[in-house]
Design an enzyme around this catalytic site. Sequence first.
Site, mmCIF file in Angstrom:
data_model
loop_
_atom_site.group_PDB
_atom_site.id
_atom_site.type_symbol
_atom_site.label_atom_id
_atom_site.label_comp_id
_atom_site.label_asym_id
_atom_site.label_seq_id
_atom_site.Cartn_x
_atom_site.Cartn_y
_atom_site.Cartn_z
ATOM 1 N N VAL A 57 -11.241 -0.039 5.506
ATOM 2 C CA VAL A 57 -12.355 -0.928 5.138
ATOM 3 C C VAL A 57 -12.681 -0.742 3.655
ATOM 4 C CG1 VAL A 57 -14.767 -1.559 5.571
ATOM 5 C CG2 VAL A 57 -13.358 -0.709 7.451
ATOM 6 N N LYS A 92 -6.335 -1.633 9.436
ATOM 7 C CA LYS A 92 -7.590 -1.945 10.136
ATOM 8 C C LYS A 92 -7.353 -2.493 11.543
ATOM 9 C CE LYS A 92 -6.808 -5.593 7.249
ATOM 10 N NZ LYS A 92 -6.477 -5.618 5.845
ATOM 11 N N ILE A 111 -13.022 1.364 -2.195
ATOM 12 C CA ILE A 111 -14.429 1.778 -2.172
ATOM 13 C C ILE A 111 -14.623 2.865 -1.136
ATOM 14 C CG2 ILE A 111 -16.809 1.014 -1.866
ATOM 15 C CD1 ILE A 111 -15.788 -1.862 -2.160
ATOM 16 N N LYS A 135 -13.188 -5.487 10.204
ATOM 17 C CA LYS A 135 -13.803 -4.451 9.368
ATOM 18 C C LYS A 135 -15.261 -4.207 9.754
ATOM 19 C CE LYS A 135 -10.661 -5.180 5.477
ATOM 20 N NZ LYS A 135 -10.449 -6.024 4.280
ATOM 21 N N ASP A 193 -10.156 -10.848 9.490
ATOM 22 C CA ASP A 193 -10.064 -9.579 8.764
ATOM 23 C C ASP A 193 -11.466 -8.982 8.573
ATOM 24 O OD1 ASP A 193 -8.434 -7.744 6.828
ATOM 25 O OD2 ASP A 193 -10.143 -8.435 5.638
ATOM 26 N N VAL A 239 0.828 -1.210 0.000
ATOM 27 C CA VAL A 239 0.000 0.000 0.000
ATOM 28 C C VAL A 239 0.865 1.263 0.000
ATOM 29 C CG1 VAL A 239 -1.833 1.271 1.189
ATOM 30 C CG2 VAL A 239 -1.889 -1.223 1.141
ATOM 31 N N GLU A 283 -10.186 5.928 5.842
ATOM 32 C CA GLU A 283 -11.021 5.440 4.733
ATOM 33 C C GLU A 283 -10.510 4.109 4.185
ATOM 34 O OE1 GLU A 283 -13.989 6.945 3.036
ATOM 35 O OE2 GLU A 283 -13.838 4.828 2.577
#
Lengths: 400, 400
Positions: free
Chosen positions: A128, A101, A132, A201, A197, A12, A125
């Site tokens: 999760v 998360k 999206i 979330k 996971d 990421v 943001e």
Amino acid sequence: MINIAIMGFGVVGSGVAETIRLNNEAFAKRMEGVTLNVKYILDLREFPDHPLGDRVVHEITPILEDRDVTIVVETMGGTVPAYDFSKKAILAGKSVVTSNKEVVAKHGAELQRLARENGVSYLFEASVGGGIPIIRPMWQCLASNQVESVTGILNGTCNYILTKMERDKEDFSTALKQAQELGYAEKNPAADVEGHDTCRKISILASLAYGKTVSNEDVLCEGITEIMYEDLLYARNNGYSVKLLGRAKKDAHDGKVYVLTAPHLVPETNALAGVNDVYNGISVVGNVVGDVLFCGRGAGSMPTASAVMADVLDVVRDCKKFIGWDEEKADFLGDVNKNVTASYIRTKASKQAVISAFGNVAVTEMAGYCMFMTEEMSDMDLAVKIKSLGEETVRIRIMK
Amino acid sequence: MINIAIMGFGVVGSGVAETIRLNNEAFAKRMEGVTLNVKYILDLREFPDHPLGDRVVHEITPILEDRDVTIVVETMGGTVPAYDFSKKAILAGKSVVTSNKEVVAKHGAELQRLARENGVSYLFEASVGGGIPIIRPMWQCLASNQVESVTGILNGTCNYILTKMERDKEDFSTALKQAQELGYAEKNPAADVEGHDTCRKISILASLAYGKTVSNEDVLCEGITEIMYEDLLYARNNGYSVKLLGRAKKDAHDGKVYVLTAPHLVPETNALAGVNDVYNGISVVGNVVGDVLFCGRGAGSMPTASAVMADVLDVVRDCKKFIGWDEEKADFLGDVNKNVTASYIRTKASKQAVISAFGNVAVTEMAGYCMFMTEEMSDMDLAVKIKSLGEETVRIRIMK
């Protein structure tokens, strides 16, 4: 020019750097000429061949001490040292944007409060739903609603595996292996396939929707490891698709919120049934808007980086704001074992044993198992009947 | 307490009042105790039996002159006098929140600029997609993306009619009549079924995505009035669903943006094909995030009120911000007639005439028509071939 530091230069973090490189000109247009500069990359590794290789530092101190750095992107994963580093950055007066998360689920409320107290933002943001937009729409656009339920396919790895098992008539372990080869699943896939996971979330979304900290440790969590191809085939033949769901639902009668993570048979008429492969889908029902569905790539370097950058640009626009929930532990959770639901059952027990326990249900025999759907009953009642079968038995909830 | 005025007390305006009544307590919790008060309702009618009947005024002056009113909700519809009233309210230092797509499509950029100059907001989440959060997610969450395309089912009336025609094997006029009886379609349904409403909405989304004013008058606009049940049947038999789409797409080669409103055969594998009844669905493709889909109720009193209230609460939180685009007319629009696309054709011409014009295509004969799908070609090339058929011919684009 706004200077940012990226903590953790993995999938990421490097996506964030790449997004800035790709779109910096476009950002500048929307932000009255302001550009972004990656001043530091905090990682234990060196990246000598990366264009930003000279920005790498191995300690957080220079970032904390550099007053020119106003935004810290935390893309480390895990709570240690990410939580501690995030806290230090906030206390040093920097806004923190995260995709982590674990930290948000466990320490989100505290970091949100510290950010508020220090006049900076803590935004998440990307924690999760990958790319999206879900946290901000839930907070902002649905601000005018009381949330009745949130239901999400929140883990792309599990959804890919379930889609592949059905499409290619494979068993779980074969599909998992392929997912690992394609980089969709980790070498140690437990966090994904055992549901943890998803559970983190849905805990984050439930906290956001209902205003107090829902700890993932208090949420029932079932994964997909016991699911067989035949379960998917049975489901399809009966008009369902099997999905791992995170669910949070406020009961209109007792006012309690019921949160759980478990595979479900989702009716094909429900839009979530059509969310396949690595896609995530999140359905939110509000008391004013009705149902709204958000779908997209729930993971991956660039989609997640897109969400991180949305938060970064929000901070740059200096639209300081609080998004979050109380540190106080949720006192509104109901006992999901009292939930009344229909179930799909697969058992090694005989047809006769099934009928003696469940009455005259329609039994399908396949691959040495009896399969059937129960009436609606509580988990407690169901557990008694399943126990009476006395054989290997798998149960999957049926979503209405 | 924040005082607001509602201009236009029809379906949406009264939904806004109802949402405030329902959720004012919940708002207060999120806004540090601030509550909302509807101080004025501007309408030509009286509402003696409504609890807020005593708030009704018939002129805008008291609203403009009342410094306690900080937010004006414009839910009048049409540009006259809504545009003039919105402008006056902004110039009087009030933030304006609207659901009025006509005003936003035609005067949005000017009102956005005036709001900026006067230190207030002009927000229009409810103008596209009803209750679906789309304006804000596109602006904010996708800020980190360059938008490659926006594709939307933007008109719930048309989608309801198409869904009903297929499901109940009805012709267009029967389905329209039922839609009117259910209140899903206006007595004069032209704005919906001839595509103008969709056209305005895709123009708004294209303006937002690409930064300059895309006028709906410059956008090709086809409606659904010529579609027959047999078209839907043919489409379904070949793996497609027929949807009225608004589309805006940036061409990677020439850098132009192609915008149009027209019915399309959408492949069943595309999530938009599964968006039925009065639901809207909007797919946004960004260069970082990939594709993201938003679905929900695209119209109706309460869903639209939900979006209006999201904007109102944004203003209350005093997160002043600009959402919008340049007043300058878009200079980036490409000629959609040069677009290359495959098409579905239904014609009264003979099979022989079809094959002599289009080559060896697979022709289905049904209800006195020949139906077939063409290869990809430009609209100009297609027009020549269609003309050569010399008979009543309907064409629907096929979405890839």
